[in-house]
Design a protein around this motif. Structure first.
Motif, PDB file in Angstrom:
ATOM      1  N   LYS A   1      43.258 -17.219  62.972  1.00 58.78           N
ATOM      2  CA  LYS A   1      42.145 -17.531  62.067  1.00 58.78           C
ATOM      3  C   LYS A   1      42.668 -18.175  60.787  1.00 58.78           C
ATOM      4  O   LYS A   1      42.073 -19.131  60.257  1.00 58.78           O
ATOM      5  CB  LYS A   1      41.369 -16.252  61.728  1.00 58.78           C
ATOM      6  CG  LYS A   1      40.176 -16.487  60.782  1.00 58.78           C
ATOM      7  CD  LYS A   1      39.110 -17.316  61.459  1.00 58.78           C
ATOM      8  CE  LYS A   1      37.895 -17.536  60.569  1.00 58.78           C
ATOM      9  NZ  LYS A   1      38.158 -18.384  59.421  1.00 58.78           N
ATOM     10  N   GLU A   2      43.761 -17.670  60.279  1.00 59.66           N
ATOM     11  CA  GLU A   2      44.309 -18.183  59.023  1.00 59.66           C
ATOM     12  C   GLU A   2      44.981 -19.545  59.181  1.00 59.66           C
ATOM     13  O   GLU A   2      44.820 -20.429  58.342  1.00 59.66           O
ATOM     14  CB  GLU A   2      45.330 -17.187  58.462  1.00 59.66           C
ATOM     15  CG  GLU A   2      44.738 -15.854  58.027  1.00 59.66           C
ATOM     16  CD  GLU A   2      45.818 -14.846  57.681  1.00 59.66           C
ATOM     17  OE1 GLU A   2      46.995 -15.251  57.537  1.00 59.66           O
ATOM     18  OE2 GLU A   2      45.492 -13.649  57.567  1.00 59.66           O
TER      19      GLU A   2
ATOM     20  N   TYR B   1      29.020 -11.941  64.316  1.00 62.81           N
ATOM     21  CA  TYR B   1      30.188 -12.550  63.684  1.00 62.81           C
ATOM     22  C   TYR B   1      30.931 -11.522  62.839  1.00 62.81           C
ATOM     23  O   TYR B   1      32.160 -11.465  62.845  1.00 62.81           O
ATOM     24  CB  TYR B   1      29.769 -13.712  62.786  1.00 62.81           C
ATOM     25  CG  TYR B   1      29.260 -14.929  63.512  1.00 62.81           C
ATOM     26  CD1 TYR B   1      29.367 -15.065  64.899  1.00 62.81           C
ATOM     27  CD2 TYR B   1      28.646 -15.976  62.813  1.00 62.81           C
ATOM     28  CE1 TYR B   1      28.899 -16.184  65.552  1.00 62.81           C
ATOM     29  CE2 TYR B   1      28.178 -17.103  63.463  1.00 62.81           C
ATOM     30  CZ  TYR B   1      28.296 -17.201  64.830  1.00 62.81           C
ATOM     31  OH  TYR B   1      27.841 -18.314  65.477  1.00 62.81           O
ATOM     32  N   GLU B   2      30.165 -10.729  62.105  1.00 62.34           N
ATOM     33  CA  GLU B   2      30.781  -9.741  61.219  1.00 62.34           C
ATOM     34  C   GLU B   2      31.423  -8.606  62.013  1.00 62.34           C
ATOM     35  O   GLU B   2      32.568  -8.205  61.739  1.00 62.34           O
ATOM     36  CB  GLU B   2      29.732  -9.176  60.258  1.00 62.34           C
ATOM     37  CG  GLU B   2      30.283  -8.247  59.199  1.00 62.34           C
ATOM     38  CD  GLU B   2      29.226  -7.857  58.184  1.00 62.34           C
ATOM     39  OE1 GLU B   2      29.330  -8.249  57.014  1.00 62.34           O
ATOM     40  OE2 GLU B   2      28.269  -7.145  58.584  1.00 62.34           O
ATOM     41  N   LYS B   3      30.714  -8.109  63.012  1.00 59.51           N
ATOM     42  CA  LYS B   3      31.210  -6.976  63.807  1.00 59.51           C
ATOM     43  C   LYS B   3      32.443  -7.366  64.608  1.00 59.51           C
ATOM     44  O   LYS B   3      33.373  -6.557  64.766  1.00 59.51           O
ATOM     45  CB  LYS B   3      30.106  -6.483  64.751  1.00 59.51           C
ATOM     46  CG  LYS B   3      30.537  -5.349  65.659  1.00 59.51           C
ATOM     47  CD  LYS B   3      29.400  -4.929  66.585  1.00 59.51           C
ATOM     48  CE  LYS B   3      29.829  -3.824  67.522  1.00 59.51           C
ATOM     49  NZ  LYS B   3      28.715  -3.445  68.462  1.00 59.51           N
TER      50      LYS B   3
ATOM     51  N   LYS C   1      33.827 -13.554  55.396  1.00 56.61           N
ATOM     52  CA  LYS C   1      34.798 -12.589  55.887  1.00 56.61           C
ATOM     53  C   LYS C   1      34.302 -11.182  55.567  1.00 56.61           C
ATOM     54  O   LYS C   1      33.852 -10.934  54.454  1.00 56.61           O
ATOM     55  CB  LYS C   1      36.167 -12.822  55.241  1.00 56.61           C
ATOM     56  CG  LYS C   1      37.279 -11.938  55.779  1.00 56.61           C
ATOM     57  CD  LYS C   1      38.622 -12.297  55.159  1.00 56.61           C
ATOM     58  CE  LYS C   1      39.751 -11.448  55.727  1.00 56.61           C
ATOM     59  NZ  LYS C   1      41.072 -11.811  55.142  1.00 56.61           N
ATOM     60  N   PRO C   2      34.347 -10.247  56.528  1.00 59.14           N
ATOM     61  CA  PRO C   2      33.906  -8.876  56.264  1.00 59.14           C
ATOM     62  C   PRO C   2      34.638  -8.290  55.057  1.00 59.14           C
ATOM     63  O   PRO C   2      35.835  -8.508  54.869  1.00 59.14           O
ATOM     64  CB  PRO C   2      34.274  -8.134  57.555  1.00 59.14           C
ATOM     65  CG  PRO C   2      34.261  -9.182  58.607  1.00 59.14           C
ATOM     66  CD  PRO C   2      34.774 -10.426  57.930  1.00 59.14           C
TER      67      PRO C   2
ATOM     68  N   GLN D   1      23.016 -10.460  53.735  1.00 57.93           N
ATOM     69  CA  GLN D   1      22.619 -11.355  52.653  1.00 57.93           C
ATOM     70  C   GLN D   1      22.623 -12.812  53.111  1.00 57.93           C
ATOM     71  O   GLN D   1      21.754 -13.600  52.719  1.00 57.93           O
ATOM     72  CB  GLN D   1      23.568 -11.177  51.462  1.00 57.93           C
ATOM     73  CG  GLN D   1      23.449  -9.823  50.783  1.00 57.93           C
ATOM     74  CD  GLN D   1      24.596  -9.576  49.803  1.00 57.93           C
ATOM     75  OE1 GLN D   1      25.756  -9.798  50.137  1.00 57.93           O
ATOM     76  NE2 GLN D   1      24.263  -9.124  48.603  1.00 57.93           N
ATOM     77  N   THR D   2      23.595 -13.163  53.941  1.00 54.81           N
ATOM     78  CA  THR D   2      23.672 -14.523  54.462  1.00 54.81           C
ATOM     79  C   THR D   2      22.469 -14.831  55.337  1.00 54.81           C
ATOM     80  O   THR D   2      21.879 -15.915  55.260  1.00 54.81           O
ATOM     81  CB  THR D   2      24.972 -14.730  55.255  1.00 54.81           C
ATOM     82  OG1 THR D   2      26.090 -14.459  54.411  1.00 54.81           O
ATOM     83  CG2 THR D   2      25.077 -16.156  55.771  1.00 54.81           C
ATOM     84  N   THR D   3      22.081 -13.885  56.185  1.00 58.24           N
ATOM     85  CA  THR D   3      20.906 -14.063  57.036  1.00 58.24           C
ATOM     86  C   THR D   3      19.663 -14.310  56.195  1.00 58.24           C
ATOM     87  O   THR D   3      18.882 -15.234  56.463  1.00 58.24           O
ATOM     88  CB  THR D   3      20.690 -12.821  57.922  1.00 58.24           C
ATOM     89  OG1 THR D   3      21.805 -12.656  58.801  1.00 58.24           O
ATOM     90  CG2 THR D   3      19.419 -12.955  58.745  1.00 58.24           C
TER      91      THR D   3
END
Length: 215
Positions: A32-33, A110-112, A188-189, A198-200
């Motif tokens: 990912k990085e 995505y978060e989970k 990113k979590p 909040q994004t939703t």
């Protein structure tokens, strides 16, 4: 080493499987990085607290390790997401509410499952020649099915008058996926400023203020 790896892959002991899953999680963070091309097995080994030779006990190459991230984790995630999306599509909510629930489901997934889904979004599977594998083709079919569900909901909204008809459903779909998928670059979590919920809410506010018909 190849014989040791084959023997290890048949090892169902909790210790081996736990180590393998830990390695996959570590590799996912590195990919990912740095991206697939930028990351090396040395990078992953160093982050994992071992040496490169030890990685070969689990995987024969960087590509095999990368593929395992999706084969072992993401296929099940996509299956779960599609199952929920099918339920949303078949429900009695109007199109705007169905879309809100689809966005919410995606952002929560995505978060989970961070960063596995984002790895799939950020990498070019064709360039990596992974889209020709059986699992790659299966993932492409699942992704297409989810996109089709979104298109069906958008068309439902146009047909019943809850969504505007002067913009094609294909363009509305691309706009929606563009917002949601671009979060792989910044969400990113654990971030203090914003999370999936909040994004939703922000995305749906922005999208529906332009997409919902005016009364």
């Amino acid at each position: 080493m190849s014989r040791r790896r084959r023997s290890a892959q048949n090892d169902s002991s909790p210790n081996y499987q736990a180590k393998r899953q830990e390695l996959l999680r570590t590799a996912a963070d590195v990919f990912k990085e740095k991206g697939f091309e930028g990351a090396t097995l040395n990078d992953i080994a160093e982050r994992f607290g071992t040496d490169r030779a030890s990685i070969y006990y689990y995987f024969a190459s960087k590509k095999e390790l990368f593929q395992a991230l999706f084969h072992d984790v993401l296929v099940d995630v996509l299956d779960q997401n599609i199952a929920v999306a099918e339920e949303i599509l078949a429900g009695d909510d109007d199109a705007p509410e169905k879309l809100r629930r689809l966005v919410e489901q995606q952002m929560n997934s995505y978060e989970k499952n961070y960063p596995f889904v984002y790895l799939y979004i950020q990498e070019d599977m064709a360039q990596l020649q992974l889209d020709t594998t059986s699992w790659g083709k299966d993932m492409a079919r699942k992704t297409k099915r989810f996109e089709t569900i979104v298109l069906d909901v958008l068309q439902q909204g146009v047909d019943d008058g809850t969504l505007r008809s002067d913009v094609s459903v294909q363009l509305m779909s691309k706009a929606l996926f563009g917002m949601v998928n671009w979060t792989h670059r910044w969400l990113k979590p654990g971030m203090r400023s914003v999370d999936a919920k909040q994004t939703t809410e922000a995305f749906c506010t922005l999208f529906f203020d332009g997409a919902r018909t005016q009364n």
